[in-house]
Design an enzyme around this catalytic site. Structure first.
Site, PDB file in Angstrom:
ATOM      1  N   HIS A 119      46.805  17.932 -33.488  1.00  9.95           N
ATOM      2  CA  HIS A 119      47.543  16.791 -32.928  1.00  9.95           C
ATOM      3  C   HIS A 119      46.695  15.532 -32.889  1.00  9.95           C
ATOM      4  O   HIS A 119      46.970  14.618 -32.113  1.00  9.95           O
ATOM      5  CB  HIS A 119      48.042  17.137 -31.513  1.00  9.95           C
ATOM      6  N   CYS A 130      48.928  -0.290 -41.570  1.00  8.30           N
ATOM      7  CA  CYS A 130      48.225   0.021 -42.835  1.00  8.30           C
ATOM      8  C   CYS A 130      47.259   1.188 -42.670  1.00  8.30           C
ATOM      9  O   CYS A 130      46.560   1.549 -43.620  1.00  8.30           O
ATOM     10  CB  CYS A 130      47.471  -1.216 -43.328  1.00  8.30           C
ATOM     11  N   SER A 196      50.914  26.325 -23.512  1.00  6.31           N
ATOM     12  CA  SER A 196      52.205  26.760 -22.973  1.00  6.31           C
ATOM     13  C   SER A 196      53.076  27.344 -24.080  1.00  6.31           C
ATOM     14  O   SER A 196      54.127  27.903 -23.813  1.00  6.31           O
ATOM     15  CB  SER A 196      52.926  25.571 -22.339  1.00  6.31           C
ATOM     16  N   ALA A 238      40.624  29.897 -18.201  1.00  4.14           N
ATOM     17  CA  ALA A 238      39.793  30.097 -19.399  1.00  4.14           C
ATOM     18  C   ALA A 238      38.309  30.067 -19.065  1.00  4.14           C
ATOM     19  O   ALA A 238      37.521  30.844 -19.634  1.00  4.14           O
ATOM     20  CB  ALA A 238      40.120  29.017 -20.427  1.00  4.14           C
TER      21      ALA A 238
HETATM   22  C1  BV8 Z   1      57.004  17.854 -35.894  1.00  7.64           C
HETATM   23  C2  BV8 Z   1      49.346  14.628 -29.052  1.00  7.64           C
HETATM   24  C3  BV8 Z   1      58.363  17.393 -37.797  1.00  7.64           C
HETATM   25  C4  BV8 Z   1      49.847  13.467 -28.261  1.00  7.64           C
HETATM   26  C5  BV8 Z   1      51.068  16.356 -28.844  1.00  7.64           C
HETATM   27  C6  BV8 Z   1      60.903  23.705 -33.263  1.00  7.64           C
HETATM   28  C7  BV8 Z   1      61.460  24.117 -32.058  1.00  7.64           C
HETATM   29  C8  BV8 Z   1      61.559  23.222 -30.994  1.00  7.64           C
HETATM   30  C9  BV8 Z   1      61.084  21.886 -31.126  1.00  7.64           C
HETATM   31  C10 BV8 Z   1      60.534  21.501 -32.323  1.00  7.64           C
HETATM   32  C11 BV8 Z   1      60.438  22.404 -33.384  1.00  7.64           C
HETATM   33  N1  BV8 Z   1      59.835  21.754 -34.428  1.00  7.64           N
HETATM   34  C12 BV8 Z   1      59.564  20.475 -34.056  1.00  7.64           C
HETATM   35  C13 BV8 Z   1      59.987  20.277 -32.784  1.00  7.64           C
HETATM   36  C14 BV8 Z   1      59.902  19.015 -32.056  1.00  7.64           C
HETATM   37  C15 BV8 Z   1      58.576  18.864 -31.314  1.00  7.64           C
HETATM   38  C16 BV8 Z   1      58.443  19.930 -30.265  1.00  7.64           C
HETATM   39  O1  BV8 Z   1      57.706  20.896 -30.431  1.00  7.64           O
HETATM   40  N2  BV8 Z   1      59.157  19.741 -29.168  1.00  7.64           N
HETATM   41  C17 BV8 Z   1      59.117  20.711 -28.100  1.00  7.64           C
HETATM   42  C18 BV8 Z   1      58.228  20.218 -26.962  1.00  7.64           C
HETATM   43  C19 BV8 Z   1      60.552  20.905 -27.595  1.00  7.64           C
HETATM   44  N3  BV8 Z   1      57.439  18.909 -32.226  1.00  7.64           N
HETATM   45  C20 BV8 Z   1      57.083  17.793 -32.869  1.00  7.64           C
HETATM   46  O2  BV8 Z   1      57.669  16.734 -32.765  1.00  7.64           O
HETATM   47  C21 BV8 Z   1      55.869  17.906 -33.780  1.00  7.64           C
HETATM   48  N4  BV8 Z   1      56.185  17.278 -35.028  1.00  7.64           N
HETATM   49  O3  BV8 Z   1      57.421  18.958 -35.793  1.00  7.64           O
HETATM   50  O4  BV8 Z   1      57.337  16.988 -36.916  1.00  7.64           O
HETATM   51  C22 BV8 Z   1      58.247  16.497 -38.964  1.00  7.64           C
HETATM   52  C23 BV8 Z   1      57.944  17.054 -40.205  1.00  7.64           C
HETATM   53  C24 BV8 Z   1      57.862  16.215 -41.296  1.00  7.64           C
HETATM   54  C25 BV8 Z   1      58.050  14.825 -41.153  1.00  7.64           C
HETATM   55  C26 BV8 Z   1      58.319  14.280 -39.888  1.00  7.64           C
HETATM   56  C27 BV8 Z   1      58.425  15.113 -38.780  1.00  7.64           C
HETATM   57  C28 BV8 Z   1      54.693  17.132 -33.186  1.00  7.64           C
HETATM   58  C29 BV8 Z   1      54.186  17.822 -31.947  1.00  7.64           C
HETATM   59  C30 BV8 Z   1      52.857  17.167 -31.500  1.00  7.64           C
HETATM   60  C31 BV8 Z   1      53.081  16.311 -30.271  1.00  7.64           C
HETATM   61  N5  BV8 Z   1      51.787  15.793 -29.785  1.00  7.64           N
HETATM   62  N6  BV8 Z   1      49.869  15.872 -28.485  1.00  7.64           N
HETATM   63  C32 BV8 Z   1      49.228  13.425 -26.902  1.00  7.64           C
HETATM   64  O5  BV8 Z   1      48.424  14.302 -26.538  1.00  7.64           O
HETATM   65  O6  BV8 Z   1      49.564  12.467 -26.173  1.00  7.64           O
HETATM   66  S1  BV8 Z   1      51.588  17.791 -28.122  1.00  7.64           S
HETATM   67  C33 BV8 Z   1      51.029  17.815 -26.503  1.00  7.64           C
HETATM   68  O7  BV8 Z   1      51.842  18.702 -25.804  1.00  7.64           O
HETATM   69  C34 BV8 Z   1      49.622  18.376 -26.362  1.00  7.64           C
HETATM   70  O8  BV8 Z   1      48.856  18.208 -27.507  1.00  7.64           O
HETATM   71  C35 BV8 Z   1      49.818  19.863 -26.055  1.00  7.64           C
HETATM   72  O9  BV8 Z   1      49.419  20.676 -27.102  1.00  7.64           O
HETATM   73  C36 BV8 Z   1      51.298  20.010 -25.964  1.00  7.64           C
HETATM   74  C37 BV8 Z   1      51.757  20.774 -24.773  1.00  7.64           C
HETATM   75  O10 BV8 Z   1      51.231  20.079 -23.590  1.00  7.64           O
HETATM   76  P1  BV8 Z   1      50.791  20.947 -22.271  1.00  7.64           P
HETATM   77  O11 BV8 Z   1      51.894  21.910 -21.979  1.00  7.64           O
HETATM   78  O12 BV8 Z   1      50.197  20.209 -21.150  1.00  7.64           O
HETATM   79  O13 BV8 Z   1      49.585  21.643 -22.784  1.00  7.64           O
HETATM   80  P2  BV8 Z   1      49.690  23.024 -23.150  1.00  7.64           P
HETATM   81  O14 BV8 Z   1      50.832  23.295 -24.062  1.00  7.64           O
HETATM   82  O15 BV8 Z   1      48.402  23.272 -23.716  1.00  7.64           O
HETATM   83  O16 BV8 Z   1      50.026  23.729 -21.662  1.00  7.64           O
HETATM   84  C38 BV8 Z   1      49.030  23.826 -20.675  1.00  7.64           C
HETATM   85  C39 BV8 Z   1      48.854  25.349 -20.524  1.00  7.64           C
HETATM   86  O17 BV8 Z   1      47.580  25.609 -20.002  1.00  7.64           O
HETATM   87  C40 BV8 Z   1      49.876  25.953 -19.588  1.00  7.64           C
HETATM   88  O18 BV8 Z   1      50.448  27.123 -20.149  1.00  7.64           O
HETATM   89  C41 BV8 Z   1      49.032  26.325 -18.346  1.00  7.64           C
HETATM   90  O19 BV8 Z   1      49.506  27.514 -17.738  1.00  7.64           O
HETATM   91  C42 BV8 Z   1      47.701  26.581 -18.967  1.00  7.64           C
HETATM   92  N7  BV8 Z   1      46.531  26.381 -18.101  1.00  7.64           N
HETATM   93  C43 BV8 Z   1      46.403  25.531 -17.045  1.00  7.64           C
HETATM   94  N8  BV8 Z   1      45.150  25.646 -16.548  1.00  7.64           N
HETATM   95  C44 BV8 Z   1      44.488  26.571 -17.297  1.00  7.64           C
HETATM   96  C45 BV8 Z   1      45.375  27.038 -18.295  1.00  7.64           C
HETATM   97  N9  BV8 Z   1      45.019  27.963 -19.199  1.00  7.64           N
HETATM   98  C46 BV8 Z   1      43.763  28.455 -19.128  1.00  7.64           C
HETATM   99  N10 BV8 Z   1      42.852  28.049 -18.214  1.00  7.64           N
HETATM  100  C47 BV8 Z   1      43.185  27.117 -17.281  1.00  7.64           C
HETATM  101  N11 BV8 Z   1      42.288  26.730 -16.370  1.00  7.64           N
HETATM  102 ZN    ZN Z   2      46.520  -2.860 -40.615  1.00  9.46          ZN
END
Ligand code: BV8
Ligand code: ZN
Length: 254
Positions: A119, A130, A196, A238
Protein backbone atom coordinates in the site's frame (compact mmCIF):
# COMPACT_ATOMS: atom_id res chain seq x y z
CA UNK A 1 0.54 -29.62 22.17
CA UNK A 2 -0.14 -25.92 22.87
CA UNK A 3 -0.88 -23.51 20.01
CA UNK A 4 2.55 -21.93 20.52
CA UNK A 5 4.34 -25.27 20.33
CA UNK A 6 2.37 -26.25 17.25
CA UNK A 7 3.23 -22.93 15.58
CA UNK A 8 6.88 -23.29 16.62
CA UNK A 9 7.06 -26.78 15.09
CA UNK A 10 5.67 -25.40 11.81
CA UNK A 11 8.09 -22.45 11.77
CA UNK A 12 11.06 -24.58 12.85
CA UNK A 13 10.74 -26.84 9.81
CA UNK A 14 9.53 -24.24 7.25
CA UNK A 15 11.71 -23.64 4.21
CA UNK A 16 9.79 -20.88 2.36
CA UNK A 17 7.99 -18.43 4.66
CA UNK A 18 5.76 -15.45 3.87
CA UNK A 19 5.05 -12.90 6.61
CA UNK A 20 2.07 -10.60 5.89
CA UNK A 21 1.67 -7.70 8.32
CA UNK A 22 -0.97 -5.06 8.89
CA UNK A 23 -1.36 -2.02 11.10
CA UNK A 24 -1.58 -4.22 14.21
CA UNK A 25 2.16 -4.99 14.21
CA UNK A 26 2.93 -1.28 14.56
CA UNK A 27 0.23 -0.68 17.20
CA UNK A 28 2.59 -1.38 20.12
CA UNK A 29 5.08 1.10 18.71
CA UNK A 30 2.42 3.75 19.11
CA UNK A 31 1.31 3.98 15.48
CA UNK A 32 -2.49 4.10 15.47
CA UNK A 33 -4.03 1.32 13.41
CA UNK A 34 -5.85 2.50 10.32
CA UNK A 35 -9.14 3.00 12.08
CA UNK A 36 -7.53 4.41 15.24
CA UNK A 37 -5.71 6.92 13.00
CA UNK A 38 -9.02 8.76 13.06
CA UNK A 39 -9.21 9.37 16.79
CA UNK A 40 -9.22 12.89 18.17
CA UNK A 41 -9.91 15.62 15.65
CA UNK A 42 -9.94 13.16 12.79
CA UNK A 43 -12.66 10.98 14.30
CA UNK A 44 -15.41 12.82 12.41
CA UNK A 45 -13.92 11.38 9.21
CA UNK A 46 -14.19 7.89 7.81
CA UNK A 47 -10.77 6.45 6.85
CA UNK A 48 -12.21 4.90 3.79
CA UNK A 49 -13.53 8.26 2.69
CA UNK A 50 -10.32 10.15 3.53
CA UNK A 51 -7.89 7.62 1.97
CA UNK A 52 -9.21 8.16 -1.58
CA UNK A 53 -8.23 10.17 -4.67
CA UNK A 54 -11.65 11.84 -4.53
CA UNK A 55 -11.01 13.18 -1.01
CA UNK A 56 -7.62 14.54 -2.09
CA UNK A 57 -9.14 16.24 -5.15
CA UNK A 58 -11.96 17.71 -3.04
CA UNK A 59 -9.80 18.90 -0.14
CA UNK A 60 -6.03 18.44 -0.67
CA UNK A 61 -5.12 20.44 2.46
CA UNK A 62 -7.21 18.16 4.73
CA UNK A 63 -5.85 14.92 3.24
CA UNK A 64 -2.24 16.15 3.05
CA UNK A 65 -2.51 17.37 6.68
CA UNK A 66 -3.71 13.93 7.81
CA UNK A 67 -0.83 12.14 6.11
CA UNK A 68 1.76 14.64 7.35
CA UNK A 69 0.39 14.13 10.88
CA UNK A 70 0.64 10.35 10.45
CA UNK A 71 4.21 10.68 9.08
CA UNK A 72 5.15 12.88 12.06
CA UNK A 73 3.76 10.16 14.40
CA UNK A 74 5.78 7.43 12.64
CA UNK A 75 8.95 9.56 12.78
CA UNK A 76 8.62 9.79 16.56
CA UNK A 77 8.26 6.04 17.26
CA UNK A 78 10.53 2.99 17.13
CA UNK A 79 10.07 -0.59 15.97
CA UNK A 80 8.84 -3.03 18.64
CA UNK A 81 9.73 -6.65 19.50
CA UNK A 82 7.23 -7.83 16.90
CA UNK A 83 9.09 -6.09 14.05
CA UNK A 84 12.39 -7.43 15.45
CA UNK A 85 11.03 -10.99 15.62
CA UNK A 86 10.05 -10.74 11.93
CA UNK A 87 13.65 -9.71 11.11
CA UNK A 88 14.87 -12.74 13.13
CA UNK A 89 12.59 -15.07 11.14
CA UNK A 90 14.03 -13.61 7.93
CA UNK A 91 17.54 -14.37 9.20
CA UNK A 92 16.72 -17.91 10.39
CA UNK A 93 14.63 -19.49 7.61
CA UNK A 94 16.05 -20.39 4.18
CA UNK A 95 13.63 -18.17 2.23
CA UNK A 96 11.43 -15.44 3.71
CA UNK A 97 9.35 -12.71 2.04
CA UNK A 98 7.98 -9.92 4.23
CA UNK A 99 4.88 -8.27 2.79
CA UNK A 100 3.32 -5.32 4.59
CA UNK A 101 0.14 -3.31 4.19
CA UNK A 102 1.66 -0.65 6.43
CA UNK A 103 2.90 2.66 5.12
CA UNK A 104 5.42 3.16 7.97
CA UNK A 105 9.12 2.20 7.81
CA UNK A 106 9.32 0.21 11.06
CA UNK A 107 10.12 -3.15 9.39
CA UNK A 108 13.11 -1.51 7.68
CA UNK A 109 14.21 0.12 10.95
CA UNK A 110 14.00 -3.32 12.67
CA UNK A 111 16.33 -4.86 10.06
CA UNK A 112 14.00 -6.35 7.45
CA UNK A 113 15.90 -6.18 4.17
CA UNK A 114 13.24 -5.38 1.58
CA UNK A 115 9.65 -5.62 2.77
CA UNK A 116 7.10 -5.44 -0.06
CA UNK A 117 4.95 -2.35 0.60
CA UNK A 118 1.62 -3.32 -0.97
CA UNK A 119 0.00 0.00 0.00
CA UNK A 120 2.96 2.32 -0.55
CA UNK A 121 4.76 4.45 1.99
CA UNK A 122 4.45 7.71 3.91
CA UNK A 123 8.05 8.38 2.85
CA UNK A 124 7.55 8.41 -0.93
CA UNK A 125 5.45 11.48 -1.80
CA UNK A 126 5.06 12.20 -5.51
CA UNK A 127 3.38 14.63 -7.85
CA UNK A 128 -0.36 13.92 -8.19
CA UNK A 129 -0.14 14.63 -11.94
CA UNK A 130 3.29 13.79 -13.37
CA UNK A 131 4.36 11.39 -10.56
CA UNK A 132 7.67 13.24 -10.10
CA UNK A 133 9.06 12.06 -6.73
CA UNK A 134 8.95 14.85 -4.13
CA UNK A 135 11.38 15.30 -1.24
CA UNK A 136 10.29 14.22 2.25
CA UNK A 137 10.59 17.43 4.17
CA UNK A 138 9.77 18.27 7.73
CA UNK A 139 6.56 20.33 7.47
CA UNK A 140 7.07 24.05 7.94
CA UNK A 141 4.79 24.04 10.93
CA UNK A 142 4.45 20.82 12.95
CA UNK A 143 1.34 19.00 11.70
CA UNK A 144 -1.10 18.89 14.56
CA UNK A 145 -3.89 16.35 14.66
CA UNK A 146 -6.69 17.77 12.60
CA UNK A 147 -4.59 20.56 11.04
CA UNK A 148 -4.95 21.15 7.33
CA UNK A 149 -1.68 21.65 5.48
CA UNK A 150 -1.19 22.94 1.93
CA UNK A 151 0.56 20.19 -0.11
CA UNK A 152 3.80 21.41 -1.76
CA UNK A 153 3.79 22.09 -5.51
CA UNK A 154 5.59 19.69 -7.85
CA UNK A 155 8.98 21.15 -8.90
CA UNK A 156 8.42 19.91 -12.44
CA UNK A 157 4.81 20.78 -13.25
CA UNK A 158 3.47 22.75 -10.30
CA UNK A 159 0.62 20.31 -9.50
CA UNK A 160 0.00 19.37 -5.84
CA UNK A 161 2.24 16.68 -4.35
CA UNK A 162 0.32 13.66 -2.93
CA UNK A 163 1.20 10.96 -0.37
CA UNK A 164 2.96 7.92 -1.90
CA UNK A 165 0.29 5.53 -0.62
CA UNK A 166 -2.30 3.38 -2.42
CA UNK A 167 -5.74 4.84 -1.81
CA UNK A 168 -9.03 2.93 -1.90
CA UNK A 169 -10.03 2.50 -5.52
CA UNK A 170 -6.39 2.68 -6.71
CA UNK A 171 -4.48 -0.27 -8.09
CA UNK A 172 -1.69 -1.73 -5.97
CA UNK A 173 1.84 -1.48 -7.40
CA UNK A 174 1.86 -4.23 -10.05
CA UNK A 175 5.40 -5.49 -9.39
CA UNK A 176 4.88 -5.64 -5.63
CA UNK A 177 1.53 -7.39 -5.90
CA UNK A 178 2.87 -9.93 -8.40
CA UNK A 179 5.83 -10.80 -6.18
CA UNK A 180 3.55 -11.03 -3.14
CA UNK A 181 1.13 -13.41 -4.89
CA UNK A 182 4.05 -15.51 -6.19
CA UNK A 183 5.59 -15.73 -2.70
CA UNK A 184 2.22 -16.70 -1.18
CA UNK A 185 1.75 -19.40 -3.85
CA UNK A 186 5.26 -20.80 -3.34
CA UNK A 187 5.47 -20.73 0.45
CA UNK A 188 5.10 -23.68 2.82
CA UNK A 189 4.22 -21.41 5.76
CA UNK A 190 2.38 -18.07 5.86
CA UNK A 191 2.30 -15.87 8.97
CA UNK A 192 -0.46 -13.23 8.97
CA UNK A 193 0.17 -10.66 11.71
CA UNK A 194 -1.95 -7.73 12.89
CA UNK A 195 -4.27 -7.44 9.96
CA UNK A 196 -8.04 -7.37 10.06
CA UNK A 197 -8.14 -9.25 6.75
CA UNK A 198 -10.73 -6.79 5.41
CA UNK A 199 -8.75 -4.96 2.75
CA UNK A 200 -8.43 -6.58 -0.65
CA UNK A 201 -6.50 -7.79 -2.54
CA UNK A 202 -3.97 -8.07 0.37
CA UNK A 203 -6.50 -10.11 2.38
CA UNK A 204 -6.42 -12.81 -0.30
CA UNK A 205 -2.72 -13.62 0.17
CA UNK A 206 -3.16 -16.03 3.14
CA UNK A 207 -6.01 -17.70 1.23
CA UNK A 208 -3.73 -18.24 -1.79
CA UNK A 209 -1.11 -19.80 0.50
CA UNK A 210 -3.64 -22.09 2.23
CA UNK A 211 -5.25 -23.15 -1.08
CA UNK A 212 -1.84 -24.21 -2.39
CA UNK A 213 -1.09 -26.32 0.67
CA UNK A 214 0.79 -23.97 3.00
CA UNK A 215 0.07 -23.85 6.72
CA UNK A 216 -1.15 -20.44 7.95
CA UNK A 217 -0.41 -19.04 11.42
CA UNK A 218 -2.28 -15.91 12.51
CA UNK A 219 -1.16 -13.48 15.24
CA UNK A 220 -3.96 -11.17 16.34
CA UNK A 221 -5.68 -10.44 19.68
CA UNK A 222 -9.00 -10.55 17.80
CA UNK A 223 -10.64 -13.11 15.50
CA UNK A 224 -10.62 -12.15 11.80
CA UNK A 225 -12.20 -13.55 8.60
CA UNK A 226 -8.91 -15.43 8.11
CA UNK A 227 -9.43 -17.61 11.24
CA UNK A 228 -10.94 -20.60 9.41
CA UNK A 229 -7.92 -21.11 7.11
CA UNK A 230 -5.37 -20.86 9.95
CA UNK A 231 -3.66 -23.97 11.30
CA UNK A 232 -2.90 -21.97 14.46
CA UNK A 233 -4.39 -18.73 15.82
CA UNK A 234 -2.03 -17.09 18.34
CA UNK A 235 -4.47 -14.82 20.20
CA UNK A 236 -2.42 -11.95 21.51
CA UNK A 237 -0.33 -8.90 20.69
CA UNK A 238 2.42 -9.30 18.10
CA UNK A 239 5.12 -7.83 20.36
CA UNK A 240 4.52 -10.75 22.78
CA UNK A 241 3.44 -13.60 20.52
CA UNK A 242 6.11 -13.24 17.81
CA UNK A 243 9.15 -13.21 20.15
CA UNK A 244 7.69 -16.22 22.02
CA UNK A 245 7.15 -18.03 18.71
CA UNK A 246 10.70 -17.28 17.50
CA UNK A 247 12.16 -18.35 20.87
CA UNK A 248 10.23 -21.65 20.80
CA UNK A 249 10.99 -22.34 17.13
CA UNK A 250 14.73 -21.59 17.15
CA UNK A 251 15.64 -22.00 20.84
CA UNK A 252 17.81 -24.99 20.10
CA UNK A 253 19.71 -22.74 17.66
CA UNK A 254 18.23 -25.13 15.04
C1 BV8 B 1 -8.07 -2.08 -5.48
C2 BV8 B 1 -2.84 2.99 2.45
C3 BV8 B 1 -8.73 -2.15 -7.76
C4 BV8 B 1 -3.51 4.29 2.73
C5 BV8 B 1 -4.61 1.30 2.51
C6 BV8 B 1 -12.87 -7.23 -2.88
C7 BV8 B 1 -13.80 -7.36 -1.86
C8 BV8 B 1 -14.19 -6.23 -1.13
C9 BV8 B 1 -13.64 -4.95 -1.43
C10 BV8 B 1 -12.72 -4.86 -2.44
C11 BV8 B 1 -12.33 -5.99 -3.16
N1 BV8 B 1 -11.40 -5.59 -4.09
C12 BV8 B 1 -11.20 -4.26 -3.97
C13 BV8 B 1 -12.00 -3.77 -2.99
C14 BV8 B 1 -12.09 -2.36 -2.60
C15 BV8 B 1 -11.06 -1.99 -1.54
C16 BV8 B 1 -11.32 -2.76 -0.27
O1 BV8 B 1 -10.61 -3.71 0.05
N2 BV8 B 1 -12.33 -2.33 0.46
C17 BV8 B 1 -12.68 -3.01 1.69
C18 BV8 B 1 -12.17 -2.22 2.89
C19 BV8 B 1 -14.21 -3.12 1.74
N3 BV8 B 1 -9.70 -2.22 -2.00
C20 BV8 B 1 -9.10 -1.28 -2.74
O2 BV8 B 1 -9.64 -0.25 -3.09
C21 BV8 B 1 -7.67 -1.57 -3.16
N4 BV8 B 1 -7.54 -1.28 -4.56
O3 BV8 B 1 -8.55 -3.14 -5.25
O4 BV8 B 1 -8.02 -1.50 -6.73
C22 BV8 B 1 -8.21 -1.56 -9.01
C23 BV8 B 1 -7.55 -2.40 -9.92
C24 BV8 B 1 -7.09 -1.85 -11.10
C25 BV8 B 1 -7.25 -0.47 -11.36
C26 BV8 B 1 -7.88 0.36 -10.42
C27 BV8 B 1 -8.37 -0.18 -9.24
C28 BV8 B 1 -6.71 -0.64 -2.43
C29 BV8 B 1 -6.65 -0.98 -0.97
C30 BV8 B 1 -5.50 -0.19 -0.30
C31 BV8 B 1 -6.07 0.93 0.55
N5 BV8 B 1 -4.97 1.59 1.28
N6 BV8 B 1 -3.57 1.90 3.10
C32 BV8 B 1 -3.35 4.68 4.16
O5 BV8 B 1 -2.74 3.95 4.97
O6 BV8 B 1 -3.85 5.78 4.49
S1 BV8 B 1 -5.40 0.07 3.36
C33 BV8 B 1 -5.39 0.47 5.02
O7 BV8 B 1 -6.42 -0.25 5.62
C34 BV8 B 1 -4.13 0.01 5.74
O8 BV8 B 1 -3.03 -0.09 4.89
C35 BV8 B 1 -4.48 -1.37 6.32
O9 BV8 B 1 -3.81 -2.40 5.68
C36 BV8 B 1 -5.92 -1.54 5.96
C37 BV8 B 1 -6.77 -2.00 7.09
O10 BV8 B 1 -6.61 -1.02 8.18
P1 BV8 B 1 -6.65 -1.52 9.74
O11 BV8 B 1 -7.84 -2.42 9.89
O12 BV8 B 1 -6.41 -0.51 10.77
O13 BV8 B 1 -5.38 -2.28 9.82
P2 BV8 B 1 -5.43 -3.71 9.79
O14 BV8 B 1 -6.23 -4.24 8.66
O15 BV8 B 1 -4.04 -4.05 9.74
O16 BV8 B 1 -6.25 -4.04 11.22
C38 BV8 B 1 -5.63 -3.86 12.46
C39 BV8 B 1 -5.58 -5.29 13.03
O17 BV8 B 1 -4.55 -5.37 13.97
C40 BV8 B 1 -6.87 -5.68 13.71
O18 BV8 B 1 -7.29 -6.97 13.29
C41 BV8 B 1 -6.49 -5.71 15.20
O19 BV8 B 1 -7.18 -6.72 15.90
C42 BV8 B 1 -5.04 -6.06 15.12
N7 BV8 B 1 -4.20 -5.61 16.24
C43 BV8 B 1 -4.37 -4.53 17.04
N8 BV8 B 1 -3.35 -4.47 17.92
C44 BV8 B 1 -2.53 -5.53 17.67
C45 BV8 B 1 -3.07 -6.26 16.59
N9 BV8 B 1 -2.49 -7.37 16.10
C46 BV8 B 1 -1.35 -7.78 16.69
N10 BV8 B 1 -0.76 -7.13 17.71
C47 BV8 B 1 -1.32 -6.01 18.24
N11 BV8 B 1 -0.74 -5.38 19.26
ZN1 ZN C 1 4.33 17.18 -11.50
Amino acid sequence: MTDLNEAAALLGRAKRVVVLTGAGISAESGVPTFRDALTGLWERFDAQALATPEAFRADPDLVWGWYEWRRSVVQRVRPNDGHRAVATIEARVPHCTVITQNVDDLHEQAGSAAPVHLHGSLFAPRCSVCAEPAPVTGPADEPAEGRRLRPPACVRCGAPVRPGVVWFGEALPAVGLQSAVQAAADCDLALTVGTSGLVHPAAELPLVAARLGAAVIQVNPQPTPLDPVCAVNLRGPAAEQLPALVEAAFAGGG
